[in-house]
Design a protein around this motif. Structure first.
Motif, PDB file in Angstrom:
ATOM      1  N   ALA A 189       0.836  -1.214   0.000  1.00  0.00           N
ATOM      2  CA  ALA A 189       0.000   0.000   0.000  1.00  0.00           C
ATOM      3  C   ALA A 189       0.865   1.256   0.000  1.00  0.00           C
ATOM      4  CB  ALA A 189      -0.925  -0.008   1.221  1.00  0.00           C
ATOM      5  N   LYS A 190       1.991   1.224   0.713  1.00  0.00           N
ATOM      6  CA  LYS A 190       2.869   2.395   0.773  1.00  0.00           C
ATOM      7  C   LYS A 190       3.410   2.734  -0.608  1.00  0.00           C
ATOM      8  CE  LYS A 190       5.384   5.536   2.991  1.00  0.00           C
ATOM      9  NZ  LYS A 190       6.105   5.135   4.196  1.00  0.00           N
ATOM     10  N   ASP A 191       3.782   1.686  -1.357  1.00  0.00           N
ATOM     11  CA  ASP A 191       4.284   1.921  -2.715  1.00  0.00           C
ATOM     12  C   ASP A 191       3.190   2.514  -3.594  1.00  0.00           C
ATOM     13  OD1 ASP A 191       6.934   0.713  -2.285  1.00  0.00           O
ATOM     14  OD2 ASP A 191       5.766  -1.105  -1.970  1.00  0.00           O
ATOM     15  N   VAL A 192       1.943   2.055  -3.366  1.00  0.00           N
ATOM     16  CA  VAL A 192       0.822   2.589  -4.141  1.00  0.00           C
ATOM     17  C   VAL A 192       0.675   4.087  -3.875  1.00  0.00           C
ATOM     18  CG1 VAL A 192      -1.680   2.517  -4.514  1.00  0.00           C
ATOM     19  CG2 VAL A 192      -0.411   0.373  -4.159  1.00  0.00           C
ATOM     20  N   VAL A 193       0.705   4.471  -2.603  1.00  0.00           N
ATOM     21  CA  VAL A 193       0.449   5.891  -2.297  1.00  0.00           C
ATOM     22  C   VAL A 193       1.651   6.762  -2.673  1.00  0.00           C
ATOM     23  CG1 VAL A 193       1.097   5.947   0.171  1.00  0.00           C
ATOM     24  CG2 VAL A 193      -0.717   7.439  -0.707  1.00  0.00           C
ATOM     25  N   LEU A 194       2.864   6.224  -2.576  1.00  0.00           N
ATOM     26  CA  LEU A 194       4.024   6.993  -3.056  1.00  0.00           C
ATOM     27  C   LEU A 194       3.901   7.207  -4.568  1.00  0.00           C
ATOM     28  CD1 LEU A 194       6.993   5.387  -1.062  1.00  0.00           C
ATOM     29  CD2 LEU A 194       6.126   7.734  -0.808  1.00  0.00           C
ATOM     30  N   ILE A 196       1.141   7.212  -6.381  1.00  0.00           N
ATOM     31  CA  ILE A 196       0.048   8.175  -6.639  1.00  0.00           C
ATOM     32  C   ILE A 196       0.573   9.599  -6.435  1.00  0.00           C
ATOM     33  CG2 ILE A 196      -2.170   9.077  -5.776  1.00  0.00           C
ATOM     34  CD1 ILE A 196      -2.921   6.154  -5.064  1.00  0.00           C
ATOM     35  N   THR A 197       1.360   9.806  -5.367  1.00  0.00           N
ATOM     36  CA  THR A 197       1.893  11.139  -5.075  1.00  0.00           C
ATOM     37  C   THR A 197       2.845  11.590  -6.177  1.00  0.00           C
ATOM     38  OG1 THR A 197       1.646  10.677  -2.725  1.00  0.00           O
ATOM     39  CG2 THR A 197       3.051  12.536  -3.303  1.00  0.00           C
ATOM     40  N   GLY A 198       3.621  10.660  -6.697  1.00  0.00           N
ATOM     41  CA  GLY A 198       4.502  10.981  -7.816  1.00  0.00           C
ATOM     42  C   GLY A 198       3.713  11.382  -9.060  1.00  0.00           C
ATOM     43  N   VAL A 199       2.610  10.694  -9.303  1.00  0.00           N
ATOM     44  CA  VAL A 199       1.789  10.975 -10.488  1.00  0.00           C
ATOM     45  C   VAL A 199       1.052  12.309 -10.339  1.00  0.00           C
ATOM     46  CG1 VAL A 199      -0.246  10.215 -11.797  1.00  0.00           C
ATOM     47  CG2 VAL A 199       1.508   8.549 -11.134  1.00  0.00           C
ATOM     48  N   LEU A 200       0.420  12.529  -9.175  1.00  0.00           N
ATOM     49  CA  LEU A 200      -0.390  13.746  -8.985  1.00  0.00           C
ATOM     50  C   LEU A 200       0.458  14.969  -8.673  1.00  0.00           C
ATOM     51  CD1 LEU A 200      -3.416  12.542  -6.779  1.00  0.00           C
ATOM     52  CD2 LEU A 200      -3.367  12.911  -9.244  1.00  0.00           C
ATOM     53  N   GLY A 201       1.615  14.775  -8.048  1.00  0.00           N
ATOM     54  CA  GLY A 201       2.409  15.898  -7.554  1.00  0.00           C
ATOM     55  C   GLY A 201       1.924  16.322  -6.185  1.00  0.00           C
ATOM     56  N   PRO A 303       7.438  14.862  -1.132  1.00  0.00           N
ATOM     57  CA  PRO A 303       6.939  13.488  -1.327  1.00  0.00           C
ATOM     58  C   PRO A 303       6.611  13.182  -2.786  1.00  0.00           C
ATOM     59  CG  PRO A 303       5.764  14.599   0.464  1.00  0.00           C
ATOM     60  CD  PRO A 303       6.593  15.641  -0.225  1.00  0.00           C
ATOM     61  N   GLU A 304       6.546  14.209  -3.639  1.00  0.00           N
ATOM     62  CA  GLU A 304       6.297  13.945  -5.067  1.00  0.00           C
ATOM     63  C   GLU A 304       7.551  13.438  -5.777  1.00  0.00           C
ATOM     64  OE1 GLU A 304       5.097  17.794  -6.565  1.00  0.00           O
ATOM     65  OE2 GLU A 304       7.147  18.396  -7.015  1.00  0.00           O
ATOM     66  N   ASP A 305       8.695  13.528  -5.112  1.00  0.00           N
ATOM     67  CA  ASP A 305       9.965  13.112  -5.720  1.00  0.00           C
ATOM     68  C   ASP A 305      10.127  11.598  -5.608  1.00  0.00           C
ATOM     69  OD1 ASP A 305      10.409  15.812  -6.149  1.00  0.00           O
ATOM     70  OD2 ASP A 305      11.652  16.059  -4.356  1.00  0.00           O
ATOM     71  N   VAL A 306       9.284  10.868  -6.326  1.00  0.00           N
ATOM     72  CA  VAL A 306       9.197   9.415  -6.187  1.00  0.00           C
ATOM     73  C   VAL A 306       9.779   8.707  -7.409  1.00  0.00           C
ATOM     74  CG1 VAL A 306       7.574   7.478  -6.024  1.00  0.00           C
ATOM     75  CG2 VAL A 306       7.133   9.582  -4.750  1.00  0.00           C
TER      76      VAL A 306
ATOM     77  N   ASN B  18       6.445  24.688  -3.228  1.00  0.00           N
ATOM     78  CA  ASN B  18       6.325  23.647  -2.183  1.00  0.00           C
ATOM     79  C   ASN B  18       6.999  24.052  -0.868  1.00  0.00           C
ATOM     80  OD1 ASN B  18       4.851  21.897  -3.828  1.00  0.00           O
ATOM     81  ND2 ASN B  18       6.667  20.799  -4.541  1.00  0.00           N
ATOM     82  N   VAL B  19       6.848  25.317  -0.451  1.00  0.00           N
ATOM     83  CA  VAL B  19       7.382  25.727   0.850  1.00  0.00           C
ATOM     84  C   VAL B  19       6.481  25.078   1.909  1.00  0.00           C
ATOM     85  CG1 VAL B  19       7.790  27.654   2.431  1.00  0.00           C
ATOM     86  CG2 VAL B  19       8.328  27.898   0.003  1.00  0.00           C
ATOM     87  N   ASP B  20       7.017  24.033   2.582  1.00  0.00           N
ATOM     88  CA  ASP B  20       6.195  23.301   3.545  1.00  0.00           C
ATOM     89  C   ASP B  20       6.248  23.977   4.911  1.00  0.00           C
ATOM     90  OD1 ASP B  20       8.437  22.017   5.120  1.00  0.00           O
ATOM     91  OD2 ASP B  20       8.888  21.219   3.126  1.00  0.00           O
ATOM     92  N   THR B  21       5.336  23.577   5.791  1.00  0.00           N
ATOM     93  CA  THR B  21       5.269  24.250   7.095  1.00  0.00           C
ATOM     94  C   THR B  21       6.421  23.833   8.008  1.00  0.00           C
ATOM     95  OG1 THR B  21       3.644  22.612   7.820  1.00  0.00           O
ATOM     96  CG2 THR B  21       2.789  24.731   7.070  1.00  0.00           C
ATOM     97  N   ASP B  22       7.136  22.737   7.663  1.00  0.00           N
ATOM     98  CA  ASP B  22       8.366  22.424   8.387  1.00  0.00           C
ATOM     99  C   ASP B  22       9.440  23.463   8.066  1.00  0.00           C
ATOM    100  OD1 ASP B  22       7.073  19.574   8.462  1.00  0.00           O
ATOM    101  OD2 ASP B  22       8.838  19.386   9.745  1.00  0.00           O
ATOM    102  N   ILE B  23       9.395  24.011   6.833  1.00  0.00           N
ATOM    103  CA  ILE B  23      10.338  25.075   6.469  1.00  0.00           C
ATOM    104  C   ILE B  23       9.921  26.380   7.155  1.00  0.00           C
ATOM    105  CG2 ILE B  23      11.110  26.573   4.566  1.00  0.00           C
ATOM    106  CD1 ILE B  23      11.182  24.134   2.767  1.00  0.00           C
TER     107      ILE B  23
END
Lengths: 477, 197
Positions: A189-194, A196-201, A303-306, B18-23
């Motif tokens: 599941a973690k790979d799926v959501v990573l 998805i995050t890569g695809v959507l940004g 997290p989009e840097d997948v 993407n300036v996050d709130t941790d930054i």
């Protein structure tokens, strides 16, 4: 006459409208409120100053998680060990004082039920399908895995919910993320959501509530669905949702705070009615093929840097968007990475298995399955396993998972948020890398200068064995 | 909340996406039980780098920040809005904001103004030499060079910002409607009152 087909999100939203103003803003009733020590002190102080009470303490549950050290909490005589950091201790004391003062149920740090709010809520049956659930924490989206409309709020909103049990909200747009097919071996599941995050940004879901659908989602356990919904915020969504089904009901039945007897039957009938109607439309639909999802890993500081673990560190010039080129350049400098490097050639010194994303029993089983009979590599300086709650810890120990971790050279800790954000003493040293099952690889997130690579529990275990980022499939028999 | 209807002055040309709130405010600063004093930790990791806009005397005390896409993503910590206010920032202009941050900003009277990237690019240039003026009443951002950019804002939020409305006080006026909702639900869905045994 047929009523207009509605999505799961629209049904939950409509069921919670107390009042609608002319401009479309709605007063929405909140069924469940989780409170932790970091984002609540100023809210309680606001109530005190204004002479306001908590409207529905019975719908509110307080649990400390962010600041707690994950080392032993009781000494040999069974007495509580004080928290060394005075500021953390002060925040804990504030919650211990505020909960009884305002009549709120409180799970204390040494209770076996204590854990990360997003693990405790589902585990206790406090989180239910079809409810609105909030918490002063962005990973509240997690509870959407059960079909709850759950989202993170700021401290002013925490105060607003405490005082009124409502929020003033505008309805979000809806998005369907459909994951079709079947996951390959070693893909979780973690790979799926990573992926998805890569695809959507990181901002792809902004302004939307996402419903995750499709064969892959349906086949997931509740633990897996919670992992996916947990990271809805990492692609910018207000909330994530998975339609409740028999898997959901089997998970919830008999939980301490779940409905009982006739109430249970009535609840299940209602929950079944929540699924998105045939013919309902979403504002946006994204389809993902499971065959495209490999064990995944992040290379940068968003997290989009997948990438799939088989990938190479990208060259910033490979991105079309000039602002992304600049961001990628900064990320690579921070991460100390050179474009063209194989991801599997990157050494790590630290391993963190835990967080509200990946600290449930299934996550620990997946990591233990890789570590069984193996040892951590010599270059791994620090490797900790932090269960999501005292009950997860108990279950893992009953299954002997703690022995597997310790025999492999990993530390077995007490529950809490831990090195996901390092508010407690668990931090990754500056300049060092961590293969982490948490949810954010932001600059400084796991400690000043720490370099985070987000992975699944099985992938973190694989990295522990080899001392570098590793395709877990190569370690599977 | 203090009423706010316009902001005029220098602007930090940050521009980063993407300036996050941790930054905006690292977790180490979240251990406070107060809302004040967080300006000291604001943008700490960015301020560790030589030549950063926050420590450039040209922008000292600027009330406006110009940023890239997805400003305020990540953690829900309202400390981010408190830290920016404590630093003296009254408005942020960006192509998009995370939903939670824009809510937190609004609750603290910090303007989160959405403008397209080309307007951001232009304002980044202007900010190097001149002041920027945000007018909430007319929903415009203007410069001394005849630039004029219109922005959208939720009418309810605009009303609350200009009048400094206490939102909890406003909602409490709907207490009867909330009670009526609670009564309806406790009859139709009694399981929603959890058994806290």
């Amino acid at each position: 006459m047929m009523s207009t087909p509605q999505t799961l999100y629209e049904k939950i939203w409509n069921a919670h409208v107390v009042e609608q103003r002319d401009d479309g803003t709605c007063l929405i009733f909140i069924d469940r409120h989780l409170v932790h020590e970091v984002t609540s002190p100023q809210a309680f102080e606001g109530l005190r100053v204004a002479g306001r009470r908590v409207r529905r303490p019975d719908l509110t549950l307080a649990v400390p998680d962010h600041n707690l050290p994950t080392t032993a909490r009781l000494d040999a005589n069974g007495n509580s060990i004080p928290i060394a950091d005075p500021e953390s201790a002060q925040q804990l004391e504030a919650l211990e004082r505020n909960a009884p003062e305002f009549g709120i149920a409180y799970i204390n740090a040494t209770d076996v039920k204590q854990g990360i709010v997003h693990v405790v809520g589902p585990e206790q049956g406090f989180s239910l399908p079809g409810v609105t659930l909030v918490c002063g924490d962005s990973h509240t989206a997690c509870h959407g895995g059960l079909g709850a409309l759950a989202f993170g709020i700021g401290t002013s909103e925490v105060e607003h919910v405490l005082a009124t049990q409502t929020l003033q909200l505008s309805q979000s747009k809806s998005m369907e993320v459909r994951v079709e097919g079947e996951l390959g071996p070693g893909v979780s599941a973690k790979d799926v959501v990573l992926h998805i995050t890569g695809v959507l940004g990181a901002s792809g879901g902004t302004g939307h509530v996402i419903e995750y659908t499709g064969a892959v989602i349906r086949a997931l356990s509740i633990e897996g669905r919670l992992t996916i919904s947990n990271m809805a915020i990492e692609h910018g969504a207000r909330a994530g949702l998975v339609a409740p089904d028999d898997v959901t009901f089997a998970y919830l039945k008999g939980r301490p705070m779940a409905p009982k007897g006739d109430d249970w039957d009535a609840a299940v009938t209602y929950w079944r009615s929540l699924a998105t109607d045939a013919g309902a439309t979403y504002d946006k639909v994204v389809t993902i093929n499971a065959a495209d999802i490999a064990p995944s890993v992040t290379w940068g500081t968003s997290p989009e840097d997948v990438l799939p673990i088989t990938g190479i560190v990208p060259n910033p010039s490979s991105f079309a968007d000039p602002s992304k080129q600049a961001a990628a350049k900064k990320s690579l400098e921070y991460m100390g990475l050179t474009p063209g490097t194989l991801m599997t050639d990157i050494s790590v010194e630290n391993i963190f298995i835990g967080s509200c994303t990946n600290s449930r029993i299934e996550d620990l089983r997946a990591a233990a399955a890789v570590l069984k009979g193996r040892k951590k590599a010599d270059n791994i300086k620090w490797a900790i396993v932090v269960p999501g709650s005292g009950l997860v810890k108990q279950m893992a120990e009953a299954e002997g998972l703690d022995r597997i971790f310790m025999d492999a050279g990993l530390e077995w800790r007490e529950p809490g948020c831990s090195a996901c954000l390092g508010m407690n003493p668990d931090k990754v040293p500056a300049g060092e890398r961590c293969a982490s099952t948490s949810n954010r690889n932001f600059v400084g997130r796991q400690g000043p200068g720490a370099r985070t690579h987000l992975v699944s529990p099985a992938m973190a275990a694989a990295a522990a064995v080899t001392g570098k980022l590793t395709d877990v499939r190569t370690l599977m028999a | 909340m203090q009423p706010i209807s316009s902001v005029k002055g220098k602007a930090y040309p940050l521009g980063l996406k993407n300036v996050d709130t941790d930054i905006i405010i690292p977790a180490v600063w979240l251990k406070t039980i107060s809302r004040s004093g967080l300006g000291k930790g604001a943008f700490q990791t960015l301020r560790g780098v030589a030549g950063n806009v926050f420590d450039d005397p040209a922008y000292a005390g600027a009330p406006i920040l110009i940023a890239g896409d997805n400003f305020g993503c990540g953690s829900s910590r309202e400390h981010a809005a408190w830290a920016m206010a404590d630093l003296g920032i009254s408005a942020v202009i960006a192509p998009s904001f995370s939903d939670i941050f824009s809510g937190n900003a609004f609750k603290n009277g910090l303007l989160a103004i959405v403008l397209p990237q080309d307007a951001i690019d232009r304002l980044m240039e202007v900010a190097k030499t001149d002041d920027i003026h945000i007018d909430l009443e007319t929903q415009t951002v203007t410069t001394p060079f005849q630039d004029r950019f219109a922005f959208e804002i939720d009418p309810f939020r605009k009303h609350c910002l200009i009048n400094g409305v206490d939102e909890i006080g406003l909602t409490l006026k709907s207490s009867d409607a909330i009670s009526a909702y609670e009564n309806k639900i406790s009859a139709s869905q009694p399981w929603l009152s959890p058994n806290q045994a």
